[in-house]
Design a protein around this motif. Structure first.
Motif, PDB file in Angstrom:
ATOM      1  N   VAL A 177       0.869  -1.176   0.000  1.00 14.93           N
ATOM      2  CA  VAL A 177       0.000   0.000   0.000  1.00 14.93           C
ATOM      3  C   VAL A 177       0.907   1.226   0.000  1.00 14.93           C
ATOM      4  N   THR A 178       0.728   2.097  -0.994  1.00 10.05           N
ATOM      5  CA  THR A 178       1.533   3.305  -1.141  1.00 10.05           C
ATOM      6  C   THR A 178       0.608   4.495  -1.365  1.00 10.05           C
ATOM      7  N   ASN A 179       0.791   5.539  -0.585  1.00 12.21           N
ATOM      8  CA  ASN A 179      -0.022   6.752  -0.710  1.00 12.21           C
ATOM      9  C   ASN A 179      -1.523   6.453  -0.656  1.00 12.21           C
ATOM     10  N   GLY A 180      -1.920   5.434   0.091  1.00 13.89           N
ATOM     11  CA  GLY A 180      -3.327   5.087   0.203  1.00 13.89           C
ATOM     12  C   GLY A 180      -3.858   4.225  -0.926  1.00 13.89           C
ATOM     13  N   PHE A 181      -2.972   3.826  -1.844  1.00 13.95           N
ATOM     14  CA  PHE A 181      -3.352   2.973  -2.967  1.00 13.95           C
ATOM     15  C   PHE A 181      -2.763   1.582  -2.773  1.00 13.95           C
ATOM     16  N   ARG A 182      -3.578   0.561  -3.007  1.00 12.26           N
ATOM     17  CA  ARG A 182      -3.091  -0.814  -2.915  1.00 12.26           C
ATOM     18  C   ARG A 182      -2.717  -1.290  -4.319  1.00 12.26           C
ATOM     19  N   GLU A 183      -1.587  -1.971  -4.390  1.00 14.33           N
ATOM     20  CA  GLU A 183      -1.174  -2.537  -5.665  1.00 14.33           C
ATOM     21  C   GLU A 183      -2.027  -3.777  -5.952  1.00 14.33           C
ATOM     22  N   LEU A 184      -2.567  -3.821  -7.149  1.00 13.14           N
ATOM     23  CA  LEU A 184      -3.325  -4.972  -7.607  1.00 13.14           C
ATOM     24  C   LEU A 184      -2.462  -5.785  -8.551  1.00 13.14           C
ATOM     25  N   GLU A 185      -2.916  -6.956  -8.856  1.00 14.68           N
ATOM     26  CA  GLU A 185      -2.195  -7.816  -9.800  1.00 14.68           C
ATOM     27  C   GLU A 185      -2.013  -7.075 -11.123  1.00 14.68           C
ATOM     28  N   GLY A 186      -0.865  -7.243 -11.730  1.00 14.86           N
ATOM     29  CA  GLY A 186      -0.594  -6.604 -13.015  1.00 14.86           C
ATOM     30  C   GLY A 186      -0.129  -5.174 -12.899  1.00 14.86           C
ATOM     31  N   ASN A 187       0.464  -4.801 -11.743  1.00 11.69           N
ATOM     32  CA  ASN A 187       0.982  -3.453 -11.517  1.00 11.69           C
ATOM     33  C   ASN A 187      -0.091  -2.383 -11.745  1.00 11.69           C
ATOM     34  N   GLN A 188      -1.270  -2.632 -11.193  1.00  7.85           N
ATOM     35  CA  GLN A 188      -2.356  -1.668 -11.214  1.00  7.85           C
ATOM     36  C   GLN A 188      -2.621  -1.237  -9.779  1.00  7.85           C
ATOM     37  N   TRP A 189      -3.250  -0.072  -9.610  1.00  9.49           N
ATOM     38  CA  TRP A 189      -3.431   0.492  -8.278  1.00  9.49           C
ATOM     39  C   TRP A 189      -4.853   0.990  -8.090  1.00  9.49           C
ATOM     40  N   ALA A 190      -5.380   0.819  -6.873  1.00  7.30           N
ATOM     41  CA  ALA A 190      -6.715   1.311  -6.531  1.00  7.30           C
ATOM     42  C   ALA A 190      -6.710   1.784  -5.081  1.00  7.30           C
ATOM     43  N   ALA A 191      -7.591   2.726  -4.763  1.00  7.83           N
ATOM     44  CA  ALA A 191      -7.672   3.273  -3.407  1.00  7.83           C
ATOM     45  C   ALA A 191      -7.971   2.153  -2.412  1.00  7.83           C
ATOM     46  N   ASP A 192      -7.061   1.966  -1.468  1.00  5.91           N
ATOM     47  CA  ASP A 192      -7.164   0.864  -0.502  1.00  5.91           C
ATOM     48  C   ASP A 192      -8.398   0.967   0.389  1.00  5.91           C
ATOM     49  N   GLN A 193      -8.860   2.188   0.677  1.00  8.14           N
ATOM     50  CA  GLN A 193     -10.000   2.359   1.583  1.00  8.14           C
ATOM     51  C   GLN A 193     -11.284   1.761   1.030  1.00  8.14           C
ATOM     52  N   PHE A 194     -11.335   1.496  -0.282  1.00  2.66           N
ATOM     53  CA  PHE A 194     -12.528   0.934  -0.903  1.00  2.66           C
ATOM     54  C   PHE A 194     -12.367  -0.543  -1.259  1.00  2.66           C
ATOM     55  N   LEU A 195     -11.325  -1.170  -0.712  1.00  4.69           N
ATOM     56  CA  LEU A 195     -11.069  -2.591  -0.959  1.00  4.69           C
ATOM     57  C   LEU A 195     -11.139  -3.337   0.371  1.00  4.69           C
ATOM     58  N   THR A 196     -11.914  -4.392   0.409  1.00  5.96           N
ATOM     59  CA  THR A 196     -12.070  -5.189   1.621  1.00  5.96           C
ATOM     60  C   THR A 196     -11.431  -6.563   1.408  1.00  5.96           C
ATOM     61  N   PRO A 197     -10.434  -6.929   2.217  1.00  6.25           N
ATOM     62  CA  PRO A 197      -9.822  -8.269   2.064  1.00  6.25           C
ATOM     63  C   PRO A 197     -10.864  -9.368   2.338  1.00  6.25           C
ATOM     64  N   LEU A 198     -10.830 -10.393   1.509  1.00  4.38           N
ATOM     65  CA  LEU A 198     -11.737 -11.535   1.712  1.00  4.38           C
ATOM     66  C   LEU A 198     -11.184 -12.415   2.822  1.00  4.38           C
ATOM     67  N   PRO A 199     -12.067 -13.110   3.531  1.00  6.86           N
ATOM     68  CA  PRO A 199     -11.620 -14.000   4.603  1.00  6.86           C
ATOM     69  C   PRO A 199     -10.636 -15.055   4.068  1.00  6.86           C
ATOM     70  N   ASP A 200      -9.723 -15.464   4.932  1.00  4.92           N
ATOM     71  CA  ASP A 200      -8.736 -16.494   4.621  1.00  4.92           C
ATOM     72  C   ASP A 200      -7.799 -16.123   3.487  1.00  4.92           C
ATOM     73  N   THR A 201      -7.563 -14.820   3.306  1.00  2.00           N
ATOM     74  CA  THR A 201      -6.556 -14.383   2.342  1.00  2.00           C
ATOM     75  C   THR A 201      -5.509 -13.572   3.087  1.00  2.00           C
ATOM     76  N   ASN A 202      -4.316 -13.470   2.519  1.00  2.00           N
ATOM     77  CA  ASN A 202      -3.190 -12.818   3.167  1.00  2.00           C
ATOM     78  C   ASN A 202      -2.948 -11.442   2.536  1.00  2.00           C
ATOM     79  N   CYS A 203      -3.666 -10.443   3.047  1.00  2.00           N
ATOM     80  CA  CYS A 203      -3.546  -9.086   2.501  1.00  2.00           C
ATOM     81  C   CYS A 203      -2.879  -8.112   3.466  1.00  2.00           C
ATOM     82  N   ALA A 204      -2.560  -8.577   4.667  1.00  5.65           N
ATOM     83  CA  ALA A 204      -1.992  -7.676   5.674  1.00  5.65           C
ATOM     84  C   ALA A 204      -0.486  -7.581   5.578  1.00  5.65           C
TER      85      ALA A 204
END
Length: 116
Positions: free
Chosen positions: A89-116
């Protein structure tokens, strides 16, 4: 007593004209659906390849080329879409697969995944 108003007759060509309009309308709607990514957009489907799966929690979420509000817009996700992300997470943006970025505050980690 005779009426002054005449009821116009509907001709076959009138019905053919409306049929044409309806057919063209359906075709244009179909093209718009395909252009938007189809009825079942697979581009926003998480396959778990990164170990971090996220669900979009905003009505619309812009995916950008860099972790910056002014960077190029790559696509727009909608509420409920699932994507693969990273733990970065950089500047409030989370890196997505494929070197894409989205605002982290609007993304919710799914259960049993390693996003922390």
């Amino acid at each position: 007593m005779a009426s002054r108003f005449k009821i116009p007759k509907l001709e076959k060509s009138t019905f053919r004209g409306w049929t044409f309009v309806l057919v063209v309308g359906v075709l244009l709607a179909f093209i718009a659906i395909i252009d938007r990514g189809g009825l079942n957009d697979q581009s926003a489907a998480a396959d778990g390849s990164t170990g971090c799966q996220l669900e979009v929690a905003a009505d619309q979420l812009n995916v950008r080329a860099a972790p910056d509000q002014d960077s190029a817009l790559l696509q727009t996700l909608v509420r409920g879409d699932r994507v693969d992300g990273t733990r970065i997470v950089t500047n409030g943006f989370r890196e997505l697969e494929g070197n894409q970025w989205a605002a982290d505050q609007f993304l919710t980690p799914l259960p049993d995944t390693n996003c922390a």
